[in-house]
Write an enzyme that holds these catalytic residues in place. Structure first.
Site, PDB file in Angstrom:
ATOM      1  N   LYS A 172       2.076   3.915  -1.130  1.00 47.45           N
ATOM      2  CA  LYS A 172       1.612   4.340  -2.453  1.00 47.45           C
ATOM      3  C   LYS A 172       0.579   5.438  -2.263  1.00 47.45           C
ATOM      4  O   LYS A 172      -0.640   5.201  -2.315  1.00 47.45           O
ATOM      5  CB  LYS A 172       1.025   3.157  -3.238  1.00 47.45           C
ATOM      6  CG  LYS A 172       1.041   3.398  -4.744  1.00 47.45           C
ATOM      7  CD  LYS A 172       2.457   3.532  -5.276  1.00 47.45           C
ATOM      8  CE  LYS A 172       2.481   3.829  -6.764  1.00 47.45           C
ATOM      9  NZ  LYS A 172       3.818   4.076  -7.264  1.00 47.45           N
ATOM     10  N   SER A 369       8.662   4.212  -9.715  1.00 48.99           N
ATOM     11  CA  SER A 369       7.471   3.473 -10.125  1.00 48.99           C
ATOM     12  C   SER A 369       7.653   2.950 -11.551  1.00 48.99           C
ATOM     13  O   SER A 369       8.493   2.108 -11.785  1.00 48.99           O
ATOM     14  CB  SER A 369       6.228   4.334  -9.968  1.00 48.99           C
ATOM     15  OG  SER A 369       5.089   3.519  -9.759  1.00 48.99           O
TER      16      SER A 369
END
Length: 573
Positions: A172, A369
């Protein structure tokens, strides 16, 4: 008074306009040199362009795909000519267009192309043509893909701005530009993986279209052997080196026209207004498949151009769910994600809807996402092999401006708090270790919620899901191998799956796009003013290379704290 007169004049023009038709031996001209969005950006009165609000017609992917199919079934259309240079579209969108043009060629009509400068993306689409002309002094980019990232840590250090970062997931890396000056090894590894996957497919598709060996194309690309039109011809990337008038002359020969006869060109902006018999047949069915388009960054509220508003999507889902004529829904997702809260609100509404009728996800260029969050709620996920997806993870970022305000601006702040954490998150209040622990635990809870829901939706164990999560980005074919995607295919494939689940034949439904477009009068009012996109275009023109930095500052200001968003803005060129 003036606005009223203008609107009256516009309505007079619109009401008096005659039906647009095509003549025999017409050629559809596709000049696709702007940004391609999911839906058309309409100028309600093209002949009265407002110079302050320039609008590009016919740039919606859905509209282009529809009109290519319409042209295939239109006896008056003899062929299509592509006139491309640089094209603002992702490779998944370009693959959709390639497939539509390949299908068009099944009608035995021609697809020819002309280019002066062909970018890597423009050539990917152009390569599907039967004949390709490249201007003698033009160029063709064929040297591989590059993914670029910009880092801001140095600038923040100079400005005394301290980012406070909270995240879960090795991959991330959305926050990396604020905490380092180069890619982490994990970020580089995932980027190399999906970029090579996308380019492998790129070369394979071109090899098939051009009937050239994959090894020969790979060598030409990796070694930078295509540096001139002559090189492009040598490696069979094009058919002929020639000027546009030479292509026109060959089109005339194909249509059996003499020198004095003109080619009946039909631009896409005009052809959209033509209603053919095939199109009329498409509209006869009382059954509908609703197509709900989520295109842009995810936020709460109703959204705007380039912003997926959760409230607007929820309203569209409820409308489709309650409509008796809607038998199935296709959720078209082109989003890097955004607000975790807004994504979860839409996720819940999709689950409520799929209890009533089938909901199929169709992934476009990016569904990552938060974009993946809403797709995973659907019955079936369809993605192109070169779709960018995954990135299952969340993060939050706060900017501590106390030192910047004091050292650079001479501004200080003082506080009176009722509790230990009353000023938590205030940009001028220094973070304590206890503050950081609270926020990190919040992010970890959010990650557990995201991954638990994803595991349940995908029929995987939590451990299996987490092994392909951790914020990692995947190309569509990689996501399919890892169980994050069900089917590799196009928007039309998603429609076919939706129709099958609803027990409808292809001729037994029509499409209903949601959210519904504004009424004509509102479009006209918008066109008389300056739209968001127009302001962006003018700022881009004024700021040039500095424009992306303005966008970053705007995002810092507007971004919700907890994000389910792609690790970074992917720029592939």
């Amino acid at each position: 008074m003036f606005t009223g007169l203008v609107i009256f004049f516009i309505f007079t023009l619109v009401s008096s306009s005659s039906t647009i038709t095509t003549d025999q031996k017409s050629v559809l001209l596709l000049k696709l040199n702007g940004n391609i969005t999911e839906l058309d950006i309409d100028n309600p009165v093209p002949s009265l362009d407002n110079p302050l609000n320039p609008v590009v017609d016919g740039t919606g992917l859905m509209g282009i795909l529809h009109n290519i199919e319409k042209a295939k079934n239109d006896p008056n259309i003899a062929g299509i000519v592509l006139h491309l240079q640089s094209i603002g579209a992702g490779f998944a969108s370009l693959k959709e267009l390639r497939e539509a043009l390949n299908d068009f060629k099944q009608s035995k009509k021609f697809v020819w192309a002309y280019g002066e400068y062909l970018s890597e993306g423009a050539y990917y689409l152009t390569s599907v043509a039967n004949k390709i002309y490249l201007n003698p002094t033009g160029s063709l980019e064929f040297n591989g893909l590059s993914a670029q990232r910009t880092f801001y840590k140095g600038a923040f250090d100079k400005l005394d701005i301290k980012p406070e970062i909270f995240r879960v997931g090795t991959y991330k890396s959305a926050v990396e530009p604020y905490m380092t000056d180069k890619m982490s090894e994990a970020s580089r590894r995932q980027t190399e993986s999906y970029l090579n996957s996308i380019y492998d497919l790129y070369l394979k598709d071109i090899a098939t279209s051009r009937k050239v060996s994959l090894a020969r194309l790979t060598q030409a690309s990796d070694s930078g052997l295509v540096q001139s039109p002559a090189d492009a011809l040598k490696y069979q990337l094009i058919t002929k080196i020639g000027y546009y008038d030479e292509l026109e002359a060959e089109v005339k020969q194909r249509l059996d026209l003499n020198e004095n006869q003109k080619i009946k060109w039909v631009r896409l902006s005009k052809y959209r207004e033509v209603e053919t018999e095939w199109e009329k047949q498409q509209k006869k069915s009382n059954h509908r498949i609703a197509v709900i388009v989520a295109d842009g960054e995810i936020r709460s509220g109703n959204g705007r151009d380039g912003i997926v508003g959760a409230a607007k999507i929820v309203k569209a889902l409820r409308r489709a769910r309650k409509s008796k004529s809607v038998k199935a829904i296709v959720l078209r997702v082109n989003s890097p994600g955004g607000s975790a809260l807004a994504s979860d609100i839409m996720w819940r509404e999709i689950h409520l809807t799929r209890k009533v009728k089938p909901v199929i996800a169709s992934m476009s260029d990016v569904a990552a996402s938060g974009g993946y969050y809403i797709a995973m709620a659907c019955d079936t996920i369809v993605a192109q092999p070169n779709t960018i997806t995954g990135s299952i993870g969340i993060f939050s970022i706060y900017f501590n401006l106390a030192a910047f305000q004091k050292n650079k601006l001479g501004i200080t702040n003082d506080y009176v708090n009722t509790g230990k954490f009353s000023a938590l998150g205030d940009p001028s209040y220094p973070f304590t270790e206890a503050d950081r622990q609270i926020l990190q635990r919040s992010i970890e809870r959010g990650y557990e919620s995201f991954t638990s829901k994803a595991a349940k939706d995908r029929g995987m164990s939590l451990a299996e899901l987490k092994s392909v999560a951790s914020g990692r980005v995947w190309a569509g074919n990689e996501a399919k191998q890892n169980g994050l995607v069900d089917v590799l295919g196009s928007f039309n494939d998603a429609l076919a799956i939706a129709a099958k689940k609803a027990k409808l034949s292809k001729k037994d439904y029509r499409l209903w796009f949601l959210p519904v477009e504004k009424p004509l009068i509102d479009k006209i009012k918008d066109n008389l003013g300056v739209s968001v996109k127009a302001r962006q275009r003018m700022l881009k023109q004024e700021l040039g290379e500095l424009y992306p930095y303005l966008e970053i500052l705007k995002k810092i200001k507007e971004t919700p704290q907890v994000q389910a968003r792609l690790p970074y803005d992917i720029v592939i060129k």
